[in-house]
Design an enzyme around this catalytic site. Structure first.
Site, PDB file in Angstrom:
ATOM      1  N   SER A  17       0.807  -1.226   0.000  1.00  0.00           N
ATOM      2  CA  SER A  17       0.000   0.000   0.000  1.00  0.00           C
ATOM      3  C   SER A  17       0.845   1.282   0.000  1.00  0.00           C
ATOM      4  O   SER A  17       0.508   2.227  -0.707  1.00  0.00           O
ATOM      5  CB  SER A  17      -0.973  -0.004   1.182  1.00  0.00           C
ATOM      6  OG  SER A  17      -1.927  -1.031   0.992  1.00  0.00           O
ATOM      7  N   LYS A  66      -9.108  -6.575  10.220  1.00  0.00           N
ATOM      8  CA  LYS A  66     -10.224  -6.116   9.380  1.00  0.00           C
ATOM      9  C   LYS A  66     -11.595  -6.263  10.035  1.00  0.00           C
ATOM     10  O   LYS A  66     -12.475  -5.443   9.801  1.00  0.00           O
ATOM     11  CB  LYS A  66     -10.221  -6.872   8.043  1.00  0.00           C
ATOM     12  CG  LYS A  66      -9.123  -6.430   7.086  1.00  0.00           C
ATOM     13  CD  LYS A  66      -9.239  -7.245   5.802  1.00  0.00           C
ATOM     14  CE  LYS A  66      -8.460  -6.630   4.671  1.00  0.00           C
ATOM     15  NZ  LYS A  66      -8.823  -7.245   3.376  1.00  0.00           N
ATOM     16  N   ASP A 102     -12.766  -3.961  -1.054  1.00  0.00           N
ATOM     17  CA  ASP A 102     -12.315  -5.159  -1.779  1.00  0.00           C
ATOM     18  C   ASP A 102     -13.265  -5.537  -2.923  1.00  0.00           C
ATOM     19  O   ASP A 102     -12.823  -5.912  -4.009  1.00  0.00           O
ATOM     20  CB  ASP A 102     -12.166  -6.350  -0.823  1.00  0.00           C
ATOM     21  CG  ASP A 102     -10.914  -6.237   0.031  1.00  0.00           C
ATOM     22  OD1 ASP A 102      -9.967  -5.542  -0.370  1.00  0.00           O
ATOM     23  OD2 ASP A 102     -10.885  -6.852   1.115  1.00  0.00           O
ATOM     24  N   ASN A 152     -16.172 -25.018  -1.632  1.00  0.00           N
ATOM     25  CA  ASN A 152     -15.029 -24.854  -0.729  1.00  0.00           C
ATOM     26  C   ASN A 152     -14.631 -26.213  -0.184  1.00  0.00           C
ATOM     27  O   ASN A 152     -15.478 -27.085   0.016  1.00  0.00           O
ATOM     28  CB  ASN A 152     -15.422 -23.931   0.431  1.00  0.00           C
ATOM     29  CG  ASN A 152     -14.223 -23.502   1.246  1.00  0.00           C
ATOM     30  OD1 ASN A 152     -13.234 -23.030   0.690  1.00  0.00           O
ATOM     31  ND2 ASN A 152     -14.297 -23.661   2.552  1.00  0.00           N
ATOM     32  N   ARG A 157     -18.086 -24.138   5.726  1.00  0.00           N
ATOM     33  CA  ARG A 157     -17.791 -22.700   5.607  1.00  0.00           C
ATOM     34  C   ARG A 157     -18.544 -22.094   4.426  1.00  0.00           C
ATOM     35  O   ARG A 157     -19.008 -20.959   4.482  1.00  0.00           O
ATOM     36  CB  ARG A 157     -16.291 -22.485   5.378  1.00  0.00           C
ATOM     37  CG  ARG A 157     -15.458 -22.489   6.617  1.00  0.00           C
ATOM     38  CD  ARG A 157     -14.027 -22.090   6.283  1.00  0.00           C
ATOM     39  NE  ARG A 157     -13.754 -20.684   6.532  1.00  0.00           N
ATOM     40  CZ  ARG A 157     -12.635 -20.083   6.178  1.00  0.00           C
ATOM     41  NH1 ARG A 157     -11.689 -20.735   5.526  1.00  0.00           N
ATOM     42  NH2 ARG A 157     -12.450 -18.814   6.431  1.00  0.00           N
ATOM     43  N   GLY A 240      -4.868 -11.254 -10.532  1.00  0.00           N
ATOM     44  CA  GLY A 240      -5.346 -10.668  -9.273  1.00  0.00           C
ATOM     45  C   GLY A 240      -4.695  -9.358  -8.871  1.00  0.00           C
ATOM     46  O   GLY A 240      -5.154  -8.708  -7.927  1.00  0.00           O
TER      47      GLY A 240
HETATM   48  P1  ATR Z   1      -8.952 -15.169   2.821  1.00  0.00           P
HETATM   49  O1  ATR Z   1      -9.466 -14.288   3.914  1.00  0.00           O
HETATM   50  O2  ATR Z   1      -7.792 -14.610   2.054  1.00  0.00           O
HETATM   51  O3  ATR Z   1     -10.036 -15.622   1.901  1.00  0.00           O
HETATM   52  P2  ATR Z   1      -8.891 -17.648   4.393  1.00  0.00           P
HETATM   53  O4  ATR Z   1     -10.060 -17.219   5.200  1.00  0.00           O
HETATM   54  O5  ATR Z   1      -7.725 -18.240   5.074  1.00  0.00           O
HETATM   55  O6  ATR Z   1      -8.279 -16.433   3.569  1.00  0.00           O
HETATM   56  O7  ATR Z   1      -9.422 -18.618   3.238  1.00  0.00           O
HETATM   57  C1  ATR Z   1      -8.554 -19.380   2.475  1.00  0.00           C
HETATM   58  C2  ATR Z   1      -9.368 -20.169   1.458  1.00  0.00           C
HETATM   59  O8  ATR Z   1      -8.470 -21.027   0.724  1.00  0.00           O
HETATM   60  C3  ATR Z   1     -10.398 -21.082   2.092  1.00  0.00           C
HETATM   61  O9  ATR Z   1     -11.494 -21.175   1.213  1.00  0.00           O
HETATM   62  C4  ATR Z   1      -9.637 -22.402   2.198  1.00  0.00           C
HETATM   63  O10 ATR Z   1     -10.458 -23.542   2.285  1.00  0.00           O
HETATM   64  P3  ATR Z   1     -10.932 -24.088   3.750  1.00  0.00           P
HETATM   65  O11 ATR Z   1     -12.068 -23.212   4.165  1.00  0.00           O
HETATM   66  O12 ATR Z   1     -11.335 -25.497   3.507  1.00  0.00           O
HETATM   67  O13 ATR Z   1      -9.742 -23.986   4.645  1.00  0.00           O
HETATM   68  C5  ATR Z   1      -8.904 -22.389   0.882  1.00  0.00           C
HETATM   69  N1  ATR Z   1      -7.758 -23.309   0.882  1.00  0.00           N
HETATM   70  C6  ATR Z   1      -6.563 -23.120   1.465  1.00  0.00           C
HETATM   71  N2  ATR Z   1      -5.767 -24.190   1.252  1.00  0.00           N
HETATM   72  C7  ATR Z   1      -6.496 -25.071   0.511  1.00  0.00           C
HETATM   73  C8  ATR Z   1      -6.234 -26.387  -0.033  1.00  0.00           C
HETATM   74  N3  ATR Z   1      -5.050 -26.994   0.128  1.00  0.00           N
HETATM   75  N4  ATR Z   1      -7.222 -26.978  -0.756  1.00  0.00           N
HETATM   76  C9  ATR Z   1      -8.412 -26.365  -0.926  1.00  0.00           C
HETATM   77  N5  ATR Z   1      -8.712 -25.138  -0.422  1.00  0.00           N
HETATM   78  C10 ATR Z   1      -7.770 -24.498   0.278  1.00  0.00           C
END
Ligand code: ATR
Length: 277
Positions: A17, A66, A102, A152, A157, A240
């Site tokens: 930032s 946040k 965002d 997901n 979730r 992104g």
């Molecule tokens: P952010 O706030 O950046 O979205 P987060 O809340 O940590 O970060 O979310 C990360 C996302 O990546 C989640 O959807 C997570 O899935 P889970 O809810 O099952 O944890 C997903 N993610 C991270 N590693 C993953 C993996 N190896 N396979 C599938 N999904 C993954």
């Protein structure tokens, strides 16, 4: 007097930032300063209460604050309330205002890089159910997407997130993600899969319609395996990095009074910085 703004987080070393806002301050010849401050969860309440006295007109907020700043703000706009988190703060009549930019950044990036992306089927496949997914869903609902499929790894979730928003969001099992590719105008990865150091996002895009736009919130690397596959299949892709740049615009306008632009120069500045670290 110099208008001062900062970004707070814990840790904060990685934040781009200051580079983004510093670039815009220079470009517009504004007497402003944008710094970064490491603020621990224990220090947050005190930091916010002292901010104005220290000459700050506002701040950006990143992980892990946040959600907490939303609770602490005097006023939160509709985006911050719906997303349940804030990333942009400013003072108005001594009150602390909070917004979440965002979703704005997500939409503006697509508007700029894939014009017309939201004019087709109004149908999207969203992968992931974290904070980023929540902002993406809010954005898509705002553009009247009426058919959103959410998936997901941890289904609970996704169910909770869909329940928070609207019946237009249908949850499907992670294992079946490839069978929901067909018929989508937009496919979005909000998970951390594909990021440098993480496994790639495995999904079969062979069923995608030719007009499908594929976008990834991951920007390190800029071209993720998902975007590589989409490009190889001739689909339109959007990386992104633009979301990171565009989400900064509303804060800059609020604090410094000028609507800044996301230009190729700015993009290159951040790409060069990412390459160094
Ligand atoms: P952010 O706030 O950046 O979205 P987060 O809340 O940590 O970060 O979310 C990360 C996302 O990546 C989640 O959807 C997570 O899935 P889970 O809810 O099952 O944890 C997903 N993610 C991270 N590693 C993953 C993996 N190896 N396979 C599938 N999904 C993954």
């Amino acid at each position: 007097m110099t208008a001062r703004v900062c970004v707070i987080g814990w840790p904060i070393g990685h934040s781009r930032s200051p580079l983004i806002h510093g670039h815009w301050l220079d470009r517009h010849g504004i007497d402003g300063a944008y710094t970064k401050h490491e603020v621990s969860p224990e220090e947050l309440v005190r930091f916010l209460s002292e901010m104005q006295g220290r000459g700050f007109v506002g701040a950006n907020v990143t992980v892990p604050h946040k959600e907490q700043v939303l609770a602490l703000a005097d006023h939160a706009d509709q985006a911050a309330q719906a997303i349940g988190a804030a990333n942009t703060l400013w003072f108005e009549d001594g009150k602390l205002h909070a917004s979440n930019t965002d979703a704005y950044g997500f939409l503006k990036n697509l508007d700029q890089e894939a014009p017309g992306w939201d004019q087709g089927s109004k149908s999207a496949l969203v992968l992931g159910a974290g904070g980023a997914a929540r902002a993406v869903l809010f954005g898509l609902l705002g553009r009247a997407f009426g058919d959103i499929v959410l998936t997901n790894r941890t289904r609970a979730r996704a169910d909770a997130l869909a329940g928070h928003f609207d019946s237009a969001i249908r949850v499907v099992d992670w294992e079946n993600r490839s069978s929901h590719v067909a018929g989508r105008g937009l496919i979005v990865n909000t998970t951390s899969l594909g990021m440098t150091g993480a496994p790639p996002l495995e999904i079969d895009l062979s069923g995608a319609d030719p007009e499908t736009v594929v976008t990834d919130l991951v920007y390190v690397p800029l071209t993720t395996p998902l975007l590589e596959q989409a490009e190889a299949r001739g689909l339109r892709t959007v990386d992104g990095l633009g979301m990171l740049l565009h989400q900064a615009e509303p804060g800059f306008k609020q604090w410094f009074g000028v609507r800044p632009e996301v230009t190729a120069d700015l993009r290159q500045l951040i790409i060069d910085d990412l390459a160094e670290t």
